[in-house]
Design a protein around this motif. Sequence first.
Motif, PDB file in Angstrom:
ATOM      1  N   VAL A 115     -43.119  54.935-101.470  1.00 21.79           N
ATOM      2  CA  VAL A 115     -42.117  54.109-100.755  1.00 21.79           C
ATOM      3  C   VAL A 115     -42.554  53.994 -99.263  1.00 21.79           C
ATOM      4  CG1 VAL A 115     -39.998  53.148 -99.829  1.00 21.79           C
ATOM      5  CG2 VAL A 115     -40.272  53.719-102.243  1.00 21.79           C
ATOM      6  N   PHE A 116     -42.783  52.802 -98.716  1.00 19.06           N
ATOM      7  CA  PHE A 116     -43.182  52.800 -97.343  1.00 19.06           C
ATOM      8  C   PHE A 116     -42.343  51.650 -96.869  1.00 19.06           C
ATOM      9  CE2 PHE A 116     -47.053  54.703 -98.746  1.00 19.06           C
ATOM     10  CZ  PHE A 116     -47.606  55.500 -97.735  1.00 19.06           C
ATOM     11  N   THR A 117     -42.079  52.086 -95.481  1.00 26.41           N
ATOM     12  CA  THR A 117     -41.267  50.987 -94.629  1.00 26.41           C
ATOM     13  C   THR A 117     -41.712  50.594 -93.518  1.00 26.41           C
ATOM     14  OG1 THR A 117     -38.829  50.553 -93.908  1.00 26.41           O
ATOM     15  CG2 THR A 117     -39.741  52.716 -93.505  1.00 26.41           C
ATOM     16  N   PRO A 118     -41.755  49.186 -92.931  1.00 33.14           N
ATOM     17  CA  PRO A 118     -40.875  48.244 -93.708  1.00 33.14           C
ATOM     18  C   PRO A 118     -41.732  47.411 -94.752  1.00 33.14           C
ATOM     19  CG  PRO A 118     -42.233  47.173 -91.740  1.00 33.14           C
ATOM     20  CD  PRO A 118     -42.413  48.678 -91.944  1.00 33.14           C
ATOM     21  N   TRP A 167     -34.380  53.308-107.841  1.00 30.55           N
ATOM     22  CA  TRP A 167     -33.157  53.958-107.219  1.00 30.55           C
ATOM     23  C   TRP A 167     -33.441  54.150-105.887  1.00 30.55           C
ATOM     24  CZ3 TRP A 167     -28.313  53.779-108.833  1.00 30.55           C
ATOM     25  CH2 TRP A 167     -27.360  54.406-108.010  1.00 30.55           C
ATOM     26  N   HIS A 168     -33.068  53.164-105.072  1.00 30.84           N
ATOM     27  CA  HIS A 168     -33.271  53.334-103.507  1.00 30.84           C
ATOM     28  C   HIS A 168     -32.210  52.719-102.643  1.00 30.84           C
ATOM     29  CE1 HIS A 168     -35.679  53.072 -99.903  1.00 30.84           C
ATOM     30  NE2 HIS A 168     -35.707  51.778 -99.679  1.00 30.84           N
ATOM     31  N   LYS A 169     -31.773  53.590-101.577  1.00 25.82           N
ATOM     32  CA  LYS A 169     -30.338  53.492-101.005  1.00 25.82           C
ATOM     33  C   LYS A 169     -29.421  53.458-101.781  1.00 25.82           C
ATOM     34  CE  LYS A 169     -33.023  51.182 -96.987  1.00 25.82           C
ATOM     35  NZ  LYS A 169     -32.893  52.540 -96.249  1.00 25.82           N
ATOM     36  N   GLU A 199     -32.127  63.651-103.936  1.00 27.40           N
ATOM     37  CA  GLU A 199     -33.120  63.739-105.024  1.00 27.40           C
ATOM     38  C   GLU A 199     -32.641  63.860-106.184  1.00 27.40           C
ATOM     39  OE1 GLU A 199     -36.650  65.928-104.175  1.00 27.40           O
ATOM     40  OE2 GLU A 199     -36.496  65.613-102.099  1.00 27.40           O
ATOM     41  N   SER A 200     -31.562  64.781-106.521  1.00 23.69           N
ATOM     42  CA  SER A 200     -31.050  65.205-107.710  1.00 23.69           C
ATOM     43  C   SER A 200     -30.354  64.012-108.516  1.00 23.69           C
ATOM     44  CB  SER A 200     -30.155  66.365-107.676  1.00 23.69           C
ATOM     45  OG  SER A 200     -31.044  67.576-107.369  1.00 23.69           O
ATOM     46  N   ALA A 201     -29.402  63.460-107.520  1.00 27.03           N
ATOM     47  CA  ALA A 201     -28.652  62.202-108.202  1.00 27.03           C
ATOM     48  C   ALA A 201     -29.648  61.159-108.550  1.00 27.03           C
ATOM     49  CB  ALA A 201     -27.633  61.813-107.072  1.00 27.03           C
ATOM     50  N   SER A 202     -30.588  60.957-107.811  1.00 24.39           N
ATOM     51  CA  SER A 202     -31.666  59.891-108.116  1.00 24.39           C
ATOM     52  C   SER A 202     -31.928  60.433-109.272  1.00 24.39           C
ATOM     53  CB  SER A 202     -32.875  59.774-107.262  1.00 24.39           C
ATOM     54  OG  SER A 202     -33.863  58.946-107.532  1.00 24.39           O
ATOM     55  N   ASP A 242     -37.470  57.797-107.219  1.00 26.98           N
ATOM     56  CA  ASP A 242     -37.440  57.550-108.875  1.00 26.98           C
ATOM     57  C   ASP A 242     -37.241  56.197-109.406  1.00 26.98           C
ATOM     58  OD1 ASP A 242     -37.696  60.279-109.678  1.00 26.98           O
ATOM     59  OD2 ASP A 242     -35.640  60.527-108.698  1.00 26.98           O
ATOM     60  N   GLY A 243     -37.799  55.682-110.456  1.00 27.31           N
ATOM     61  CA  GLY A 243     -37.538  54.390-110.691  1.00 27.31           C
ATOM     62  C   GLY A 243     -37.979  54.242-112.523  1.00 27.31           C
ATOM     63  N   ILE A 244     -37.948  53.126-112.826  1.00 27.88           N
ATOM     64  CA  ILE A 244     -38.226  52.731-114.084  1.00 27.88           C
ATOM     65  C   ILE A 244     -38.958  51.567-114.193  1.00 27.88           C
ATOM     66  CG2 ILE A 244     -37.189  52.253-116.391  1.00 27.88           C
ATOM     67  CD1 ILE A 244     -34.608  53.607-115.537  1.00 27.88           C
TER      68      ILE A 244
END
Length: 229
Positions: free
Chosen positions: A141-144, A189-191, A29-32, A169-171
């Motif tokens: 976010v939900f998968t699939p 920012w995912h995976k 989370e912090s890196a994201s 997190d995103g933009i």
Amino acid sequence: MALPYDPNFTMAFTFGTQTEIENDQEHDESASAAVVAVDLISSARLSLKLDSVYTEYSAQYLVDNAGSPGLKLTVKNCLEFALNKGIPKADDWPHLGSVSKPPSSYKPALVSMKGQVIEAEDLEEVCDLLVHQPVGAKLHVFTPQIELQQRGIYCGPSGEPGRYVGLRDGIIVGVEKIQGKSIATVKIWHKKKFTFFKVALSRMFVLSSLGIEPTGLLVDFCVPRLSIN
């Protein structure tokens, strides 16, 4: 195959028997938060011509210095730290995820920034901010579903079985109308990488097992409002 987009579908009710919780052990989370924050800063500085070209700033510096023990960073935390303390360029600090640290005597050149963090209350305010710069946000976010709709429009849960991954997190980089509905273009920012998605802004959901009340797929909007003085 991407799931079809139904512009008339607006609300999904997901209950414990329908939606499992997925614990992504690799998500930091912090890196994201730091990655998204420095991208927002770079975009804002370029927009204001504070930088003549898109300039990368150090996400790892924020990870190393902006947090408190035991607490995860947020995009807002990172932005506030950078605006108050300054931040080095990416080349002047170890890369994201690096286990090597510079000696304590090393003091990188910090780029000073003036301004404040602005939080948008609703999508109307988000659209106003987008006129000037990209806007930070979090995506449910939900998968699939997120994988199936990468080339279509991400709509979150639609009643089908799935797993709730959490907030990422995103933009938001833009909003357009598709079949009469507002659709945001968002890089998430995912995976451990940025991926672009189109997200249906009219979609809402309830996740009773986690106590999530009716909410849109995108939440927690913020931007760095920089001063040129």
